[in-house]
Design a protein around this motif. Structure first.
Motif, short mmCIF file in Angstrom:
data_model
loop_
_atom_site.label_atom_id
_atom_site.label_comp_id
_atom_site.label_asym_id
_atom_site.label_seq_id
_atom_site.Cartn_x
_atom_site.Cartn_y
_atom_site.Cartn_z
N LYS A 16 33.34 56.34 22.33
CA LYS A 16 34.12 56.03 21.22
C LYS A 16 34.41 57.85 20.69
CE LYS A 16 34.24 53.90 16.90
NZ LYS A 16 32.57 53.59 16.25
N GLY A 17 35.70 58.11 20.09
CA GLY A 17 37.20 58.98 20.25
C GLY A 17 37.59 59.36 18.25
N ALA A 18 38.32 59.68 17.78
CA ALA A 18 38.57 59.63 16.72
C ALA A 18 40.19 58.56 17.40
CB ALA A 18 39.22 60.77 16.68
N ASN A 19 40.13 58.38 15.99
CA ASN A 19 41.96 57.07 16.15
C ASN A 19 41.82 56.34 16.16
OD1 ASN A 19 42.73 59.55 13.83
ND2 ASN A 19 42.98 61.00 15.75
N ASN A 20 40.71 55.69 16.98
CA ASN A 20 40.78 54.23 17.31
C ASN A 20 41.06 54.18 18.91
OD1 ASN A 20 40.03 52.14 15.21
ND2 ASN A 20 41.98 51.89 14.63
N THR A 21 40.26 55.60 19.43
CA THR A 21 40.54 55.69 20.74
C THR A 21 39.28 55.90 21.61
OG1 THR A 21 40.14 58.13 20.93
CG2 THR A 21 42.23 57.13 20.47
N LEU A 22 38.86 55.24 22.79
CA LEU A 22 38.12 55.29 23.73
C LEU A 22 38.12 55.78 25.13
CD1 LEU A 22 37.62 52.79 26.53
CD2 LEU A 22 36.66 51.66 24.12
N THR A 23 37.73 56.57 25.64
CA THR A 23 37.95 57.16 27.16
C THR A 23 36.66 56.57 28.08
OG1 THR A 23 37.93 59.39 26.19
CG2 THR A 23 37.40 58.82 28.39
N ALA A 24 36.83 55.90 28.95
CA ALA A 24 36.11 54.90 30.07
C ALA A 24 36.63 56.27 31.21
CB ALA A 24 36.88 53.64 30.31
N ASP A 29 34.05 59.55 49.24
CA ASP A 29 34.33 60.14 50.60
C ASP A 29 34.00 61.56 50.56
OD1 ASP A 29 36.21 58.44 51.40
OD2 ASP A 29 38.57 58.94 50.20
N GLY A 30 32.71 61.60 49.77
CA GLY A 30 32.19 63.15 49.96
C GLY A 30 31.82 63.66 48.77
N LYS A 31 33.18 63.68 48.20
CA LYS A 31 32.69 64.45 47.35
C LYS A 31 33.12 63.33 45.97
CE LYS A 31 38.43 65.52 47.42
NZ LYS A 31 38.69 65.26 47.63
N LEU A 32 32.33 64.22 44.69
CA LEU A 32 32.11 64.30 42.98
C LEU A 32 33.47 63.76 43.00
CD1 LEU A 32 29.91 63.57 41.10
CD2 LEU A 32 29.80 65.36 40.39
N THR A 33 33.47 62.93 42.14
CA THR A 33 34.74 62.33 41.78
C THR A 33 34.63 61.46 40.46
OG1 THR A 33 35.94 62.06 44.07
CG2 THR A 33 37.06 60.95 41.94
N THR A 34 35.78 62.24 39.42
CA THR A 34 35.77 61.50 37.62
C THR A 34 36.94 60.89 38.21
OG1 THR A 34 34.09 62.88 37.18
CG2 THR A 34 34.98 61.79 35.78
N GLU A 35 37.28 59.49 37.54
CA GLU A 35 38.24 59.26 37.00
C GLU A 35 37.95 59.03 35.08
OE1 GLU A 35 40.85 56.44 39.59
OE2 GLU A 35 38.48 56.59 40.89
N ARG A 36 39.37 59.59 34.31
CA ARG A 36 39.19 59.26 33.33
C ARG A 36 40.37 58.83 32.60
NH1 ARG A 36 38.29 64.82 31.94
NH2 ARG A 36 35.59 64.66 32.86
N PHE A 37 40.11 57.65 31.74
CA PHE A 37 41.15 56.91 30.62
C PHE A 37 41.24 56.89 29.72
CE2 PHE A 37 39.94 54.94 35.19
CZ PHE A 37 40.91 54.83 36.01
N ILE A 38 41.73 56.94 28.45
CA ILE A 38 42.06 57.75 27.70
C ILE A 38 42.66 56.22 26.94
CG2 ILE A 38 41.87 58.68 25.70
CD1 ILE A 38 42.15 61.34 26.97
N MET A 39 41.72 55.30 26.11
CA MET A 39 42.71 53.89 25.23
C MET A 39 42.96 54.49 24.26
SD MET A 39 40.82 51.01 28.45
CE MET A 39 40.20 52.04 28.96
N THR A 40 44.18 53.18 23.80
CA THR A 40 43.86 53.15 22.34
C THR A 40 44.23 51.37 21.89
OG1 THR A 40 45.67 55.28 22.61
CG2 THR A 40 44.92 53.69 20.13
N LYS A 41 43.39 51.34 20.68
CA LYS A 41 43.24 50.12 20.35
C LYS A 41 44.56 49.78 19.47
CE LYS A 41 39.26 47.61 18.01
NZ LYS A 41 37.62 47.56 17.29
N LYS A 42 44.73 48.08 20.38
CA LYS A 42 46.07 48.24 19.75
C LYS A 42 45.98 46.62 18.53
CE LYS A 42 48.48 45.70 23.05
NZ LYS A 42 48.42 44.54 24.33
#
Length: 159
Positions: A131-139, A146-159
């Motif tokens: 849970k982030g500030a200003n009605n945001t969340l980060t998923a 493929d053998g390597k550590l990967t992170t995908e980040r999506f910052i979403m805003t509440k509509k």
């Protein structure tokens, strides 16, 4: 007389502790109430939406779509369910895993962050909602891809 008082106090304690157990049982999913609503991430590649709703006291459900131009690139249904003390994130991604659900048990559940992990899953092995500030969340989805550590980040805003 003393015996009756002791019995009464023990009985009262038993009732109170049973009530407490009932209340704490659903506390983990209650901590996730902030997820409820419609979330969106717009970027040059397309629009990611996640729509969460409360089904009942122990289950939330969501649909997630990634739409590029007019095409739905990614579609997933999610269930967040609490059974006993266990909170589980259950994802079904269209076109993956023979359209079968994959479970990710919660490893952390607070009113600011939810972490779900399934080390046996191919990718991701970890899903985090913060849970982030200003009605945001980060998923975030993290794991070995493929053998390597990967992170995908999506910052979403509440509509």
């Amino acid at each position: 007389m003393m015996f009756q008082k002791t019995t009464f106090i023990l009985l009262l304690l038993a009732i109170v502790s049973c009530k407490k157990a009932e209340n704490t049982e659903k506390d983990k999913i209650k901590a996730a109430d902030w997820l409820i609503g419609n979330w969106e991430n717009k970027n040059p590649d397309g629009v990611l939406t996640e729509n969460w709703e409360k089904v009942n006291d122990s289950t939330f459900s969501a649909t997630s779509y990634f739409i590029k131009a007019e095409d739905t690139i990614h579609q997933e249904t999610i269930s967040l369910a609490q059974k006993g003390e266990e909170l589980t994130y259950i994802a079904t991604v269209k076109g993956q895993n023979n359209d079968k659900a994959v479970s990710f048990p919660a490893t952390l559940s607070t009113d600011k962050q939810l972490v779900f992990e399934n080390p046996k899953h191919d990718y991701p092995q970890k899903i985090t909602y913060t849970k982030g500030a200003n009605n945001t969340l980060t998923a975030e989805i993290t794991g070995k891809l493929d053998g390597k550590l990967t992170t995908e980040r999506f910052i979403m805003t509440k509509k």
